[in-house]
Design a protein around this motif. Sequence first.
Motif: not given
Length: 307
Positions: A129-132, A257-271
């Motif tokens: 997970w990358q901080a943003s 609402y604004r824009h995606t982040e070039p440095a973030i390829a994906e966001r993944t969480l497990l539940f």
Amino acid sequence: MILIAKRSRTVLSWAALLIGALVLAVYLVVFDLVSLSNSHPVTIGFEPGEPTSQNEAALVLRKSDYALQYCCTTSTALVPGRNGWARRFTVRPGDTRIKGNFRSELRLLPNPLGGTVWYRVHIFVPNTWQASPTRVIAVQWHGSKDWFLLEPGKYPPLDLAIVGNRWEVTKSWDRRLRTTKTAVGNVEGIRMIGSAPLRRGRWLDWVLRVHWSTTGAGSVDAWLDGHHIVSDRGPNAHRDLIGPYLKLGVYVPGWGYRHTEPAIAERTLLFDDIAVDYGRNPFAMRAASTGVASGAAVPATVSSGSR
């Protein structure tokens, strides 16, 4: 002419009364269909055979335990979990938007306002997970806006989000009979009521006790891995006919609402192991507070990421 006018007013009065009664009857039927009763606990373990659907009508008709909202084959899947199976949710910048934004979530039926409800959610944040600074909402209690009043979408009454290297617990409230677009987040107030460091690479146990109310009777208590980190008193709901409903997964409103982040390829969480319950203390949480975070107003730039 006077007699005709009086009769017309009488007919209109009776018509208005009948229409009002019909609307109330329809509401009571719909409310019963779409709301969880306080005697109906919910447990989701993501095990084989557990009924689910992408069709929210199946959820309303009690034919599935939850409804999924996602775009692509990569958005969600069952994966090994704590003691069996868990569900993975993933959002990528190139995904098709669902309900107007970047999300991969599941939802449950709403809980009525005025009741006290306990929620338990186990979340795994990968080591990658990358901080943003862009908020990623992992759990939200979505408002049920009064569509017949033409209300706009609103900031969730309650959410649990990752911002940078911290968890943030944020609430909103709106006591107006009809919500308008004149306020930030289209609600009367938004407040961060607690935070905690983000831990990666392990299962986290979140428990929340919420008394849903638009008045000072409202309350939110939250425990993370058994530590009582939130104790908030005050309004925490919107003045809607139907109460908020639990959603969890990955929702990145800022990308839409604004824009995606070039440095973030994906966001993944497990539940894993989701539970909704009632009563005095169904999860046996200790009441003593160990580091309650003070409430802080959320900047307007953050609150724009609503719904």
